[in-house]
Design a protein around this motif. Structure first.
Motif, short mmCIF file in Angstrom:
data_model
loop_
_atom_site.label_atom_id
_atom_site.label_comp_id
_atom_site.label_asym_id
_atom_site.label_seq_id
_atom_site.Cartn_x
_atom_site.Cartn_y
_atom_site.Cartn_z
N VAL A 39 0.94 -1.18 0.09
CA VAL A 39 -0.05 0.02 -0.09
C VAL A 39 0.92 1.22 0.00
CG1 VAL A 39 -1.70 1.31 1.17
CG2 VAL A 39 -2.00 -1.01 1.10
N HIS A 91 2.20 1.69 -3.49
CA HIS A 91 0.97 2.27 -4.29
C HIS A 91 0.91 3.86 -3.99
CE1 HIS A 91 -2.62 2.28 -6.47
NE2 HIS A 91 -3.15 2.81 -5.50
N GLN A 92 0.83 3.91 -2.75
CA GLN A 92 0.54 5.45 -2.45
C GLN A 92 1.76 6.42 -3.09
OE1 GLN A 92 -1.82 6.64 -0.44
NE2 GLN A 92 -3.16 4.59 -0.09
N PHE A 93 2.92 5.98 -2.66
CA PHE A 93 4.07 6.96 -3.24
C PHE A 93 4.45 6.68 -4.59
CE2 PHE A 93 5.68 6.39 1.51
CZ PHE A 93 5.18 7.75 1.91
N ASP A 133 2.18 6.71 -6.86
CA ASP A 133 1.11 7.27 -8.05
C ASP A 133 0.23 8.07 -7.02
OD1 ASP A 133 0.15 7.64 -10.27
OD2 ASP A 133 -0.96 5.87 -10.55
N PRO A 134 0.46 9.16 -6.37
CA PRO A 134 -0.10 9.74 -5.38
C PRO A 134 -1.33 10.71 -6.00
CG PRO A 134 2.05 10.87 -5.46
CD PRO A 134 1.99 9.58 -6.36
N ARG A 181 -2.95 9.80 -8.94
CA ARG A 181 -4.28 9.25 -9.66
C ARG A 181 -5.47 8.80 -8.46
NH1 ARG A 181 -3.87 2.87 -10.57
NH2 ARG A 181 -2.36 3.24 -12.27
N GLY A 182 -6.60 9.18 -8.94
CA GLY A 182 -7.86 9.18 -8.12
C GLY A 182 -7.95 10.34 -7.40
N SER A 183 -7.20 11.54 -7.21
CA SER A 183 -7.55 12.67 -6.58
C SER A 183 -8.18 13.61 -7.33
CB SER A 183 -6.11 13.21 -6.05
OG SER A 183 -5.26 13.49 -6.97
N ASP A 206 -11.18 14.65 -8.38
CA ASP A 206 -12.33 15.39 -7.65
C ASP A 206 -11.73 16.38 -6.67
OD1 ASP A 206 -13.22 12.63 -5.30
OD2 ASP A 206 -11.70 13.18 -6.36
N PHE A 207 -10.61 16.13 -6.20
CA PHE A 207 -10.21 17.04 -5.08
C PHE A 207 -9.78 18.42 -5.94
CE2 PHE A 207 -6.23 18.87 -3.10
CZ PHE A 207 -6.54 19.28 -2.07
N ARG A 240 -12.64 20.26 -6.99
CA ARG A 240 -13.42 21.21 -5.84
C ARG A 240 -12.57 22.36 -5.71
NH1 ARG A 240 -13.29 18.22 -0.51
NH2 ARG A 240 -13.88 16.52 -1.76
N LEU A 250 -2.07 11.86 1.47
CA LEU A 250 -1.73 11.59 -0.08
C LEU A 250 -3.16 11.54 -0.78
CD1 LEU A 250 1.38 9.55 -0.49
CD2 LEU A 250 1.16 12.07 -0.67
N ARG A 251 -3.99 10.60 -0.52
CA ARG A 251 -5.24 10.25 -1.20
C ARG A 251 -6.52 10.47 -0.39
NH1 ARG A 251 -3.80 5.43 -4.71
NH2 ARG A 251 -5.61 6.37 -5.58
N ARG A 306 -8.25 7.13 1.28
CA ARG A 306 -8.20 5.64 0.23
C ARG A 306 -7.16 4.92 0.32
NH1 ARG A 306 -10.58 7.05 -5.15
NH2 ARG A 306 -9.89 9.21 -4.67
N TRP A 335 -6.61 2.13 -1.40
CA TRP A 335 -6.09 1.89 -2.79
C TRP A 335 -6.63 2.73 -3.86
CZ3 TRP A 335 -2.11 -1.14 -3.33
CH2 TRP A 335 -1.76 -1.80 -4.81
#
Lengths: 159, 54
Positions: A134, A137-139, A141-142, A144-146, A148-149, A152, B48-49, B52, B54
């Protein structure tokens, strides 16, 4: 970083299988020789980290879809360890009472001893692998998936 | 204290003192440590996210 480094990619892919074998060996012989769940987890996590370096986050997660269960693996490992640690309280024993107790017979398969510390070790192994995956994954590709942030913050700028 | 751990290791069905201490004698410490690991990951995910994993 040159992503077309063939050598690195081939080695990263080839190392995954042996790393899991080494981890299994570390857990199996852990009670009679050097090694425990932490070490085994770190061996597998380092092989996964090498894959992240060689293939990139998106490439690894396409090649190894089971990696997306890493958060569940980590939480599951912690729950197993908690159950082994605090389960004896339900039976009226003190914390971390392992079974079979001192002097009792332990069923062994080869050098693998089947007792509750083994379950605890497997929980630690699962948690270390899950946590490291985890984190990678976080470091890796931080962003991706943000989206909507960013949406806003863009909305906030408009009058 | 150290001699006591070494003396009692065989009674925990093992020969490796380090593993026996980690999983058996000082098991509660190990449990605390791995809980800290998971909390650290949740903290990284929060920063960071937006939490979440994943």
């Amino acid at each position: 970083m040159n992503r077309n480094d063939v050598m690195l990619r081939v080695v990263a892919r080839l190392l995954l299988g042996p790393s899991i074998m080494v981890a299994a060996a570390l857990i199996v012989k852990g009670y009679n020789d050097v090694g425990d769940g932490f070490a085994a987890g770190m061996v597998v996590a380092l092989a996964i980290a090498l894959c992240y370096v060689a293939l990139g986050a998106a490439g690894v997660e396409d090649a190894l879809p089971p990696l997306r269960y890493a958060p569940r693996l980590a939480v599951g490992g912690l729950l197993i360890s908690l159950a082994v640690g605090f389960g004896p309280l339900l039976l009226g024993e003190s914390l971390f009472t392992h079974h079979p107790g001192p002097g009792q017979h332990v069923v062994t398969v080869g050098s693998l001893e089947l007792f509750t510390p083994l379950l605890f070790d497997i929980g630690v192994f699962m948690l270390v692998v899950g946590v490291m995956t985890v984190l990678l994954h976080q470091f890796a590709d931080p962003d991706r998936g943000s989206e909507d942030f960013h949406d806003r913050t863009d909305e906030g700028k408009q009058p | 204290m150290a001699e006591e751990y070494i003396r009692r290791t065989p009674s925990a069905h093992g020969q490796d003192v380090v593993t026996v201490i980690i999983t058996d004698f000082r098991g509660l410490d190990t449990l605390g440590e791995i809980t800290v690991l998971l909390i650290a990951v949740v903290g990284v995910a929060t920063l960071l996210r937006k939490g979440r994993l994943w």
